[in-house]
Design a protein around this motif. Sequence first.
Motif, mmCIF file in Angstrom:
data_model
loop_
_atom_site.group_PDB
_atom_site.id
_atom_site.type_symbol
_atom_site.label_atom_id
_atom_site.label_comp_id
_atom_site.label_asym_id
_atom_site.label_seq_id
_atom_site.Cartn_x
_atom_site.Cartn_y
_atom_site.Cartn_z
ATOM 1 N N ILE A 170 1.030 -1.140 -0.173
ATOM 2 C CA ILE A 170 0.183 0.008 -0.109
ATOM 3 C C ILE A 170 0.896 1.102 -0.138
ATOM 4 O O ILE A 170 1.856 1.278 0.900
ATOM 5 N N ALA A 171 0.736 2.288 -0.928
ATOM 6 C CA ALA A 171 1.461 3.263 -0.892
ATOM 7 C C ALA A 171 0.958 4.404 0.040
ATOM 8 O O ALA A 171 -0.232 4.747 -0.203
ATOM 9 N N ALA A 172 1.773 5.066 0.627
ATOM 10 C CA ALA A 172 1.343 6.395 1.424
ATOM 11 C C ALA A 172 2.409 7.209 1.094
ATOM 12 O O ALA A 172 3.674 7.125 1.247
ATOM 13 N N GLY A 173 1.886 8.581 1.181
ATOM 14 C CA GLY A 173 2.798 9.699 1.287
ATOM 15 C C GLY A 173 2.719 10.554 0.209
ATOM 16 O O GLY A 173 2.945 10.084 -1.060
ATOM 17 N N GLY A 174 2.249 11.898 0.028
ATOM 18 C CA GLY A 174 2.094 12.703 -1.142
ATOM 19 C C GLY A 174 1.317 12.670 -1.954
ATOM 20 O O GLY A 174 1.221 12.932 -3.072
ATOM 21 N N ILE A 175 0.214 11.617 -1.696
ATOM 22 C CA ILE A 175 -0.842 11.300 -2.739
ATOM 23 C C ILE A 175 -2.076 11.990 -2.315
ATOM 24 O O ILE A 175 -2.495 11.896 -1.166
ATOM 25 N N ALA A 176 -2.443 12.814 -3.177
ATOM 26 C CA ALA A 176 -3.675 13.602 -2.760
ATOM 27 C C ALA A 176 -4.823 13.818 -3.975
ATOM 28 O O ALA A 176 -5.682 14.408 -3.998
ATOM 29 N N ASP A 177 -4.600 13.304 -5.165
ATOM 30 C CA ASP A 177 -5.204 13.268 -6.248
ATOM 31 C C ASP A 177 -5.322 12.188 -7.130
ATOM 32 O O ASP A 177 -4.396 11.224 -6.851
ATOM 33 N N GLY A 178 -6.082 12.078 -8.226
ATOM 34 C CA GLY A 178 -5.984 10.898 -9.202
ATOM 35 C C GLY A 178 -4.668 10.782 -9.777
ATOM 36 O O GLY A 178 -4.231 9.614 -10.013
ATOM 37 N N ARG A 179 -3.751 11.638 -9.906
ATOM 38 C CA ARG A 179 -2.560 11.346 -10.538
ATOM 39 C C ARG A 179 -1.600 10.572 -9.675
ATOM 40 O O ARG A 179 -1.108 9.706 -10.040
ATOM 41 N N GLY A 180 -1.672 11.065 -8.336
ATOM 42 C CA GLY A 180 -0.865 10.434 -7.434
ATOM 43 C C GLY A 180 -1.300 9.004 -7.109
ATOM 44 O O GLY A 180 -0.346 8.115 -7.150
ATOM 45 N N VAL A 181 -2.680 8.944 -7.268
ATOM 46 C CA VAL A 181 -3.178 7.538 -6.964
ATOM 47 C C VAL A 181 -2.794 6.429 -8.129
ATOM 48 O O VAL A 181 -2.187 5.332 -8.088
ATOM 49 N N ALA A 182 -2.915 7.164 -9.317
ATOM 50 C CA ALA A 182 -2.576 6.350 -10.460
ATOM 51 C C ALA A 182 -1.004 5.925 -10.516
ATOM 52 O O ALA A 182 -0.682 4.954 -10.911
ATOM 53 N N ALA A 183 -0.084 7.154 -10.339
ATOM 54 C CA ALA A 183 1.222 6.736 -10.370
ATOM 55 C C ALA A 183 1.702 5.699 -9.036
ATOM 56 O O ALA A 183 2.559 4.791 -9.732
ATOM 57 N N ALA A 184 0.929 5.850 -8.128
ATOM 58 C CA ALA A 184 1.286 4.563 -7.011
ATOM 59 C C ALA A 184 0.858 3.230 -7.649
ATOM 60 O O ALA A 184 1.649 2.448 -7.535
ATOM 61 N N LEU A 185 -0.264 3.347 -8.182
ATOM 62 C CA LEU A 185 -0.723 2.013 -8.811
ATOM 63 C C LEU A 185 0.043 1.320 -9.929
ATOM 64 O O LEU A 185 0.674 0.325 -9.878
ATOM 65 N N MET A 186 0.693 2.366 -10.630
ATOM 66 C CA MET A 186 1.646 2.129 -11.783
ATOM 67 C C MET A 186 3.186 1.636 -11.039
ATOM 68 O O MET A 186 3.557 0.743 -11.731
ATOM 69 N N LEU A 187 3.368 2.150 -9.946
ATOM 70 C CA LEU A 187 4.542 1.759 -9.401
ATOM 71 C C LEU A 187 4.347 -0.020 -8.881
ATOM 72 O O LEU A 187 5.451 -0.418 -8.392
ATOM 73 N N GLY A 188 3.318 -0.385 -8.777
ATOM 74 C CA GLY A 188 3.117 -1.626 -8.408
ATOM 75 C C GLY A 188 2.388 -1.681 -6.823
ATOM 76 O O GLY A 188 2.226 -2.804 -6.413
ATOM 77 N N ALA A 189 1.895 -0.562 -6.481
ATOM 78 C CA ALA A 189 1.313 -0.686 -5.220
ATOM 79 C C ALA A 189 -0.233 -1.216 -5.543
ATOM 80 O O ALA A 189 -0.799 -1.132 -6.695
ATOM 81 N N SER A 190 -0.812 -2.097 -4.725
ATOM 82 C CA SER A 190 -1.912 -2.739 -4.642
ATOM 83 C C SER A 190 -3.182 -1.718 -4.244
ATOM 84 O O SER A 190 -4.337 -1.940 -4.426
ATOM 85 N N ALA A 191 -2.945 -0.794 -3.510
ATOM 86 C CA ALA A 191 -3.814 0.335 -2.895
ATOM 87 C C ALA A 191 -2.961 1.491 -2.575
ATOM 88 O O ALA A 191 -1.718 1.547 -2.409
ATOM 89 N N VAL A 192 -3.793 2.755 -1.947
ATOM 90 C CA VAL A 192 -2.869 3.728 -1.624
ATOM 91 C C VAL A 192 -3.558 4.234 -0.372
ATOM 92 O O VAL A 192 -4.839 3.682 0.109
#
Length: 364
Positions: free
Chosen positions: A217-239
């Motif tokens: 699960i990615a956390a830190g500096g994610i506050a909109d869809g761009r951040g969520v999408a980027a974290a999922l692209m990096l391999g996170a299964s959730a944010v």
Amino acid sequence: MTAWHDRRILDLFGIEIPIIQAPMAGATTVEMVVAASKAGGLGSLPSAQYSVQQLRDALQRITEETTAPINVNFFSHVTPGDDPVSQMRWRSLLAPYYVEYGLDPAAPFSGAGRAPFDIAFCEVVEEFRPRVVSFHFGLPDRRLVDRVKAIGAKVLSSATTVEEAVWLEANGVDAVIAMGFEAGGHRGNFLTQDMATQVGTMALVPQVVDAVTVPVIAAGGIADGRGVAAALMLGASAVQIGTAYLFSPEARIPALHAAALASAGDASTAITNVFTGRPARGVMNRIMRELGPLSESVPAFPTAGAALAAIRAQAEANARDDFTNLWSGQAAKLAKCLPAEELTRWLFDDAMAVLDASSMARRS
Ligand SMILES: Cc1cc2nc3c(=O)[nH]c(=O)nc-3n(C[C@H](O)[C@H](O)[C@H](O)COP(=O)(O)O)c2cc1C
């Protein structure tokens, strides 16, 4: 509703969208948890500033509002023994502020402010049987973790380095929260105390994904869809998202904190230990500038805060945030002021729109 193809966290927690409303002690309310869960995400109830009875009451209210899965969160630090020498050193550093406000620097103070997970909290967990239990600062005693697992709850904890993620997996967590340097609030670090080598979300998430087999699960500096999408692209299964929820009407924070968040930019925050004794990210203010942001002279977590309480109260009564912990991540500027249920859905829908747009770009 658009679906996200990586179902590992969705199936593990029984949720519909890979958005976790972060536990934020002192700011998260029952209403916020219920709203995030109603949206199909995971609402997280923090317990570090609750008594056992307050936790029981909060869980009772949640149970009356929703049957959706929720996460109950605890700190897993060890309460330090008395250390009069370091308390005296801290007191003398704070003395000029006491004098400034006409307070007695020698007046007694009490209260540690943050409680660790223990048998009494564990009994509440066993009574309410939440689907997920998350810890911050590593894991509690193995026997307590086993008791949590015995009720079928999924166990999470935060890692700020690959080494911590590997340790958490080896010690039985069902998923790892990869907490980047950008994140607001206390850092979850527990194997390292070195803030100079902490890792940003962009670098941390894929390296943790490569190092563990449990979902990340990615956390830190994610506050909109761009951040969520980027974290999922990096391999996170959730944010897991915290600061963005501080802008929702369900957040309970002092007006001074809300004002600091509303005017925060990318470079407004720093990691500081002056409020509790442990490093945490918040909007820069007077005490951070004058005594920190990282001080060698603070007593052990969580005992630093008690000495600040009197000057903080005086300053706040004068509408000053000089001694208030203004926890925030680095992406406050990106947050949208939405009710928590709408915010949870928007974070996911916006991420899916970003991903759809990028696949369109590839096709054209
Ligand atoms: C006000 C505030 C309080 C927090 N309190 C807790 C807490 O009680 N337990 C915990 O595990 N994490 C806590 N955190 C960390 C969040 O759970 C989350 O990991 C972090 O907010 C993610 O980064 P972001 O703020 O950039 O979204 C807190 C964060 C904030 C901003």
